[in-house]
Design a protein around this motif. Structure first.
Motif, short mmCIF file in Angstrom:
data_model
loop_
_atom_site.label_atom_id
_atom_site.label_comp_id
_atom_site.label_asym_id
_atom_site.label_seq_id
_atom_site.Cartn_x
_atom_site.Cartn_y
_atom_site.Cartn_z
N ARG A 98 48.17 5.66 27.23
CA ARG A 98 47.40 5.31 26.04
C ARG A 98 45.91 5.17 26.31
NH1 ARG A 98 50.09 3.32 21.71
NH2 ARG A 98 48.37 1.92 21.19
N GLY A 99 45.11 5.54 25.31
CA GLY A 99 43.70 5.18 25.34
C GLY A 99 42.70 6.24 25.73
N SER A 100 43.14 7.48 25.90
CA SER A 100 42.16 8.52 26.23
C SER A 100 41.60 9.10 24.93
CB SER A 100 42.84 9.62 27.04
OG SER A 100 41.92 10.63 27.34
N MET A 101 40.31 9.33 24.91
CA MET A 101 39.71 9.87 23.69
C MET A 101 38.45 10.66 23.99
SD MET A 101 38.45 6.26 22.04
CE MET A 101 37.14 5.32 22.79
N ALA A 102 38.10 11.55 23.06
CA ALA A 102 36.84 12.30 23.13
C ALA A 102 35.81 11.49 22.35
CB ALA A 102 37.02 13.68 22.50
N VAL A 103 34.69 11.15 22.99
CA VAL A 103 33.72 10.29 22.29
C VAL A 103 32.29 10.78 22.48
CG1 VAL A 103 35.01 8.13 22.32
CG2 VAL A 103 33.61 8.70 24.28
N LEU A 104 31.49 10.40 21.52
CA LEU A 104 30.05 10.61 21.65
C LEU A 104 29.31 9.62 20.78
CD1 LEU A 104 28.84 12.06 18.87
CD2 LEU A 104 29.79 14.10 19.89
N ALA A 105 28.04 9.44 21.12
CA ALA A 105 27.14 8.70 20.25
C ALA A 105 25.98 9.62 19.97
CB ALA A 105 26.66 7.43 20.94
N ALA A 106 25.45 9.54 18.75
CA ALA A 106 24.31 10.38 18.38
C ALA A 106 23.26 9.51 17.72
CB ALA A 106 24.76 11.48 17.43
N SER A 107 22.00 9.91 17.90
CA SER A 107 20.91 9.18 17.27
C SER A 107 19.71 10.11 17.12
CB SER A 107 20.54 7.96 18.12
OG SER A 107 19.59 7.17 17.44
N ASP A 108 18.72 9.63 16.40
CA ASP A 108 17.49 10.40 16.31
C ASP A 108 16.90 10.53 17.71
OD1 ASP A 108 17.36 9.69 13.22
OD2 ASP A 108 17.57 7.83 14.34
N THR A 109 16.08 11.53 17.90
CA THR A 109 15.49 11.75 19.22
C THR A 109 14.90 10.46 19.80
OG1 THR A 109 15.02 14.04 18.65
CG2 THR A 109 13.74 13.11 20.48
N ASN A 271 21.14 -3.11 20.22
CA ASN A 271 20.09 -2.35 19.54
C ASN A 271 18.97 -1.90 20.48
OD1 ASN A 271 18.73 -4.71 19.93
ND2 ASN A 271 18.55 -5.24 17.76
N GLU A 272 19.09 -2.25 21.76
CA GLU A 272 18.17 -1.68 22.75
C GLU A 272 18.81 -0.48 23.43
OE1 GLU A 272 15.52 -5.29 24.41
OE2 GLU A 272 17.68 -5.52 24.77
N LEU A 273 20.12 -0.54 23.59
CA LEU A 273 20.82 0.60 24.19
C LEU A 273 20.93 1.74 23.18
CD1 LEU A 273 23.63 -1.39 26.02
CD2 LEU A 273 21.66 -0.29 27.07
N ALA A 274 21.02 1.38 21.92
CA ALA A 274 21.08 2.36 20.83
C ALA A 274 20.04 1.94 19.81
CB ALA A 274 22.48 2.39 20.23
N SER A 275 18.82 2.39 20.02
CA SER A 275 17.68 1.84 19.28
C SER A 275 17.19 2.71 18.12
CB SER A 275 16.51 1.62 20.25
OG SER A 275 16.11 2.87 20.76
N GLY A 276 17.76 3.90 18.00
CA GLY A 276 17.27 4.84 16.98
C GLY A 276 17.39 4.28 15.57
N GLU A 277 16.66 4.91 14.65
CA GLU A 277 16.72 4.43 13.26
C GLU A 277 18.17 4.48 12.77
OE1 GLU A 277 14.29 6.70 10.58
OE2 GLU A 277 15.11 5.60 8.85
N ASN A 278 18.83 5.58 13.06
CA ASN A 278 20.26 5.68 12.74
C ASN A 278 21.07 5.99 13.99
OD1 ASN A 278 20.78 5.32 9.84
ND2 ASN A 278 19.22 6.92 9.66
N VAL A 279 22.23 5.41 14.07
CA VAL A 279 23.14 5.76 15.17
C VAL A 279 24.53 6.04 14.60
CG1 VAL A 279 21.96 4.44 17.00
CG2 VAL A 279 23.74 3.34 15.67
N VAL A 280 25.18 6.96 15.27
CA VAL A 280 26.52 7.36 14.85
C VAL A 280 27.41 7.37 16.09
CG1 VAL A 280 27.89 9.29 13.97
CG2 VAL A 280 25.65 8.81 12.99
N PHE A 281 28.62 6.84 15.93
CA PHE A 281 29.63 6.95 16.98
C PHE A 281 30.75 7.82 16.42
CE2 PHE A 281 33.94 5.81 18.10
CZ PHE A 281 33.94 5.95 19.48
N ALA A 282 31.27 8.71 17.23
CA ALA A 282 32.45 9.47 16.81
C ALA A 282 33.43 9.52 17.96
CB ALA A 282 32.05 10.89 16.40
N GLY A 283 34.69 9.25 17.66
CA GLY A 283 35.73 9.31 18.68
C GLY A 283 36.99 9.91 18.08
#
Ligand code: VTB
Ligand code: MG
Ligand code: MG
Length: 333
Positions: A98-109, A271-283
């Motif tokens: 259990r628990g394996s997944m494809a993940v990413l985080a996206a944000s503005d440059t 919010n320092e590790l992911a500081s962009g105006e918008n952030v998205v997580f997808a898994g």
């Protein structure tokens, strides 16, 4: 960032999950990883964006990995930075656990911390405890705070900790408080994000995992309003990992400095590790997990289960997609 882009980002993790899932249980972790990487790259290439991998794997010349600095997408459109872990929990995938997944985080440059390939001490907790628990506190103190914030007694709290030698004392301390420890062999991204949702039964993640995964977790927790803090670990005596057998503390500090990280003991907030105006997580699930199921192969279709968390419209969307196969017959989807 916009909704169309986010829909495409969902498809990126779905395709990576399907590619890895074809290899679950075969004991081939590198192959499963490579398959996910290739699928991610292929789908990302079709997106109208100036995309860049800021956290990835492999080196520039070691194709087919998604390497740090690699440009993805059509080359025109919005600028998007990505932190990717195409197959998070490769061992889990290889062993069909259990628990394996494809993940990413996206944000503005520029919106994601370029975490070095180091370890990170992490603390994740539900939104109700955001800013109340603190990684500077002892586990004992944090459990008391958590218990107050969540309205649960300490013995009702479940704390996920990676099952590693380095956590022997931490696990003892948590158990000493009466809380339930849930040791995991891999996959602390899932555990961190699970803390963001009520009813899953995971109340806290404590301890040291990898730093790149910390940024992905932070992006999800920022978007969810949950608690996440991280502090880089550079001392091999603390990480206690065979991967650092030949590394010294001094050498690691030098490496950090060379990467421009001078405040080596800094405690990073979500919010320092992911500081962009918008952030998205997808898994998207490769194997079944806490948050969603893994890929299911059927005669006429492949079914994927995923989660997209976005600050754009303040949503956490659990989706279940049926990918209809070419020439599907009577369709029992
Ligand atoms: C950590 C954890 C990940 O691998 O990176 C771990 O964050 C590696 O830690 O979720 P060790 O070197 O101590 O094994 C995962 O478990 C899987 O990528
Ligand atoms: Mg990983
Ligand atoms: Mg990986």
């Amino acid at each position: 960032m916009n909704q169309t882009l986010i829909q495409e980002i969902l498809e990126v993790v779905e395709q990576a999950a399907i590619a890895s899932a074809k290899l679950t249980g075969l004991g081939q972790k590198d192959e499963a990883d490579a398959a996910a990487v290739e699928a991610m790259r292929l789908r990302m290439g079709k997106i109208e964006m100036k995309g860049k991998i800021v956290i990835g794997e492999g080196e520039r010349d070691e194709a087919p990995m998604l390497y740090i600095g690699e440009e993805v997408g059509s080359g025109s459109g919005p600028g998007v930075d990505f932190a990717v872990d195409p197959c998070e929990g490769t061992n889990l995938c290889a062993n069909n656990q259990r628990g394996s997944m494809a993940v990413l985080a996206a944000s503005d440059t520029g919106g994601l911390f370029n975490a070095p390939d180091f370890y990170m001490n992490k603390l994740a907790a539900p939104p109700a405890a955001k800013g109340k628990v603190d990684i500077r506190n002892s586990a004992t103190e944090n459990l008391k705070i958590l218990s107050d914030c969540l309205g649960l007694s300490i013995d009702e709290l479940t704390v996920v900790v990676m099952d590693r030698t380095r956590h022997k004392d931490l696990i003892k301390e948590i158990r000493g408080c009466g809380a339930k420890v849930q040791p995991i062999s891999d996959g602390d991204v899932q555990a961190a994000i699970a803390c963001g949702f009520a009813g899953i039964g995971t109340h806290c993640l404590m301890g040291i995992g990898a730093a790149p995964e910390g940024v992905i977790s932070a992006a999800a927790m920022r978007a969810l309003g949950g608690h996440f803090q991280g502090q880089l670990v550079y001392d091999p005596a603390i990480a206690q990992t065979s991967e650092w057998a030949d590394y010294t503390k001094e050498g690691n500090i030098k490496r950090l400095n060379e990467m421009g990280i001078t405040d080596i003991d800094k405690i990073y907030e979500a919010n320092e590790l992911a500081s962009g105006e918008n952030v998205v997580f997808a898994g998207s699930g490769i194997t079944d997990g806490l948050l969603f199921d893994g890929v299911k192969f059927e005669r006429d279709c492949v079914r994927t289960s995923s989660l997209v968390i976005s600050t754009l419209d303040s949503t956490a969307r659990f989706t279940n997609t049926v990918h209809i196969k070419d020439g599907a017959k009577s369709i029992s989807l």
